[in-house]
Design a protein around this motif. Sequence first.
Motif, mmCIF file in Angstrom:
data_model
loop_
_atom_site.group_PDB
_atom_site.id
_atom_site.type_symbol
_atom_site.label_atom_id
_atom_site.label_comp_id
_atom_site.label_asym_id
_atom_site.label_seq_id
_atom_site.Cartn_x
_atom_site.Cartn_y
_atom_site.Cartn_z
ATOM 1 N N ASN A 157 -13.604 -42.224 45.474
ATOM 2 C CA ASN A 157 -14.974 -41.787 45.180
ATOM 3 C C ASN A 157 -16.022 -42.686 45.823
ATOM 4 O O ASN A 157 -17.221 -42.474 45.625
ATOM 5 N N GLY A 158 -15.553 -43.682 46.555
ATOM 6 C CA GLY A 158 -16.480 -44.544 47.272
ATOM 7 C C GLY A 158 -17.238 -45.534 46.408
ATOM 8 O O GLY A 158 -18.323 -45.987 46.779
ATOM 9 N N GLN A 159 -16.669 -45.891 45.253
ATOM 10 C CA GLN A 159 -17.335 -46.872 44.399
ATOM 11 C C GLN A 159 -17.271 -48.257 45.035
ATOM 12 O O GLN A 159 -16.362 -48.567 45.808
ATOM 13 N N SER A 160 -18.218 -49.094 44.655
ATOM 14 C CA SER A 160 -18.227 -50.461 45.175
ATOM 15 C C SER A 160 -17.083 -51.263 44.578
ATOM 16 O O SER A 160 -16.548 -50.922 43.508
ATOM 17 N N ILE A 161 -16.721 -52.331 45.270
ATOM 18 C CA ILE A 161 -15.668 -53.208 44.761
ATOM 19 C C ILE A 161 -16.055 -53.772 43.400
ATOM 20 O O ILE A 161 -15.233 -53.857 42.487
ATOM 21 N N LYS A 162 -17.307 -54.150 43.253
ATOM 22 C CA LYS A 162 -17.779 -54.697 41.972
ATOM 23 C C LYS A 162 -17.640 -53.669 40.860
ATOM 24 O O LYS A 162 -17.218 -54.010 39.739
ATOM 25 N N ALA A 163 -17.989 -52.422 41.150
ATOM 26 C CA ALA A 163 -17.902 -51.380 40.127
ATOM 27 C C ALA A 163 -16.450 -51.174 39.688
ATOM 28 O O ALA A 163 -16.169 -51.013 38.491
ATOM 29 N N ILE A 164 -15.534 -51.188 40.649
ATOM 30 C CA ILE A 164 -14.116 -51.027 40.309
ATOM 31 C C ILE A 164 -13.626 -52.208 39.495
ATOM 32 O O ILE A 164 -12.936 -52.048 38.479
ATOM 33 N N ARG A 165 -13.997 -53.410 39.925
ATOM 34 C CA ARG A 165 -13.564 -54.615 39.205
ATOM 35 C C ARG A 165 -14.127 -54.640 37.795
ATOM 36 O O ARG A 165 -13.437 -55.029 36.834
ATOM 37 N N ASP A 166 -15.387 -54.251 37.651
ATOM 38 C CA ASP A 166 -16.003 -54.208 36.321
ATOM 39 C C ASP A 166 -15.252 -53.250 35.397
ATOM 40 O O ASP A 166 -15.096 -53.521 34.194
ATOM 41 N N GLN A 167 -14.794 -52.134 35.940
ATOM 42 C CA GLN A 167 -14.025 -51.187 35.128
ATOM 43 C C GLN A 167 -12.680 -51.783 34.720
ATOM 44 O O GLN A 167 -12.191 -51.532 33.609
ATOM 45 N N LEU A 168 -12.073 -52.565 35.613
ATOM 46 C CA LEU A 168 -10.822 -53.235 35.260
ATOM 47 C C LEU A 168 -11.048 -54.238 34.138
ATOM 48 O O LEU A 168 -10.246 -54.329 33.197
ATOM 49 N N VAL A 169 -12.133 -55.004 34.227
ATOM 50 C CA VAL A 169 -12.463 -55.970 33.178
ATOM 51 C C VAL A 169 -12.682 -55.247 31.849
ATOM 52 O O VAL A 169 -12.223 -55.698 30.791
ATOM 53 N N GLU A 170 -13.359 -54.108 31.906
ATOM 54 C CA GLU A 170 -13.591 -53.320 30.694
ATOM 55 C C GLU A 170 -12.269 -52.822 30.104
ATOM 56 O O GLU A 170 -12.073 -52.837 28.888
ATOM 57 N N ARG A 171 -11.372 -52.372 30.971
ATOM 58 C CA ARG A 171 -10.071 -51.901 30.499
ATOM 59 C C ARG A 171 -9.279 -53.036 29.856
ATOM 60 O O ARG A 171 -8.624 -52.842 28.822
ATOM 61 N N ILE A 172 -9.336 -54.225 30.442
ATOM 62 C CA ILE A 172 -8.658 -55.378 29.847
ATOM 63 C C ILE A 172 -9.232 -55.657 28.463
ATOM 64 O O ILE A 172 -8.498 -55.947 27.514
ATOM 65 N N GLY A 173 -10.562 -55.551 28.331
ATOM 66 C CA GLY A 173 -11.187 -55.738 27.020
ATOM 67 C C GLY A 173 -10.734 -54.698 26.013
ATOM 68 O O GLY A 173 -10.504 -55.022 24.833
ATOM 69 N N MET A 174 -10.583 -53.471 26.449
ATOM 70 C CA MET A 174 -10.111 -52.417 25.558
ATOM 71 C C MET A 174 -8.668 -52.680 25.123
ATOM 72 O O MET A 174 -8.274 -52.374 23.989
ATOM 73 N N THR A 175 -7.891 -53.255 26.022
ATOM 74 C CA THR A 175 -6.509 -53.603 25.680
ATOM 75 C C THR A 175 -6.483 -54.738 24.666
ATOM 76 O O THR A 175 -5.628 -54.763 23.775
ATOM 77 N N GLN A 176 -7.426 -55.675 24.786
ATOM 78 C CA GLN A 176 -7.552 -56.724 23.779
ATOM 79 C C GLN A 176 -7.886 -56.110 22.412
ATOM 80 O O GLN A 176 -7.361 -56.549 21.377
ATOM 81 N N ASN A 177 -8.757 -55.123 22.410
ATOM 82 C CA ASN A 177 -9.100 -54.451 21.153
ATOM 83 C C ASN A 177 -7.889 -53.751 20.550
ATOM 84 O O ASN A 177 -7.727 -53.705 19.326
ATOM 85 N N ARG A 178 -7.055 -53.203 21.424
ATOM 86 C CA ARG A 178 -5.823 -52.567 20.952
ATOM 87 C C ARG A 178 -4.911 -53.598 20.279
ATOM 88 O O ARG A 178 -4.292 -53.317 19.245
ATOM 89 N N ALA A 179 -4.847 -54.780 20.863
ATOM 90 C CA ALA A 179 -4.046 -55.850 20.271
ATOM 91 C C ALA A 179 -4.569 -56.220 18.889
ATOM 92 O O ALA A 179 -3.790 -56.445 17.953
ATOM 93 N N LYS A 180 -5.886 -56.284 18.765
ATOM 94 C CA LYS A 180 -6.496 -56.601 17.461
ATOM 95 C C LYS A 180 -6.183 -55.508 16.451
ATOM 96 O O LYS A 180 -5.867 -55.801 15.282
ATOM 97 N N PHE A 181 -6.265 -54.256 16.888
ATOM 98 C CA PHE A 181 -5.968 -53.141 15.986
ATOM 99 C C PHE A 181 -4.538 -53.246 15.459
ATOM 100 O O PHE A 181 -4.290 -53.084 14.260
ATOM 101 N N ILE A 182 -3.597 -53.508 16.349
ATOM 102 C CA ILE A 182 -2.193 -53.606 15.934
ATOM 103 C C ILE A 182 -2.021 -54.720 14.907
ATOM 104 O O ILE A 182 -1.352 -54.535 13.880
ATOM 105 N N ALA A 183 -2.621 -55.880 15.175
ATOM 106 C CA ALA A 183 -2.453 -57.021 14.271
ATOM 107 C C ALA A 183 -2.994 -56.719 12.877
ATOM 108 O O ALA A 183 -2.327 -56.966 11.862
ATOM 109 N N VAL A 184 -4.209 -56.159 12.814
ATOM 110 C CA VAL A 184 -4.827 -55.878 11.515
ATOM 111 C C VAL A 184 -4.103 -54.733 10.802
ATOM 112 O O VAL A 184 -3.774 -54.826 9.615
#
Length: 256
Positions: A157-184
């Motif tokens: 889709n021609g997104q910038s490298i920064k935009a793609i990387r930012d989405q990866l960082v966001e996905r990693i954060g969502m995975t951290q939230n998943r870890a918290k959900f499992i623990a609680v």
Amino acid sequence: MAKTVPQTRYPHAAEAAYFRDIQRLVTELGKVTLQVFDEQIKPQIKLYGQDSHGYIMDGPLDVIQRAIEIIKGLSLGIFVSTEILNICTRFLNAVNAQSKANIQQQARIIGIDPTQSEPWLDEFMRSSINENVSYISTIRDEFFPKIEAIIYQGVKNGQSIKAIRDQLVERIGMTQNRAKFIAVDQTGSIFGQMTAKRHQEMGVEKFKWSTSHDDRVRQAHRVLDGRVFAYSDPPAEGLPGTPFRCRCVAIPVFDD
């Protein structure tokens, strides 16, 4: 007349330790993902953008695919099956220890120790450990389709490298939230099941619902706080601890 009994203490320490263990795995996975992205995928995205034909069949996209496979391979050294099993075993042992301590204190009122013989416990522990091993393993399994989609869709889709990387960082954060959900969620659920089983094993027919009395308690559980229910007829929410992310506990009611 109901007797006053010691409070059922929620295993906060076990929950926190479990989250730290899962979070460590996710953090390492995130670091590997971003490192490979920066070192191997980012240069190929630049090449892809420079070619009018887009290298649909080969070239940069093939290199990007190989880089993603590298991340998958490295993740196997993070989500090691024996380590996951050890994490889950430590967690279940910690929850069980807190549950036993509660029950032993509460059962002194009637002069027994129901934890001395528990034929149901071994199978319960095994099944709960296996279930949590599956939950943690699923974190890794669900991560890669997401990051592949982010990278490939971003490139095409021609997104910038920064935009793609930012989405990866966001996905990693969502995975951290998943870890918290499992623990609680698993701490409350397993602890709630253990508490109910042990109460009933020692002849307790009723329990008092008790919340954690903080601002995270959901409204549906606030209205249950302090109310007495029969184990044979619990409220619509179920037993304390068993709804999603519930930190409520059951206090036994001893009737003379």
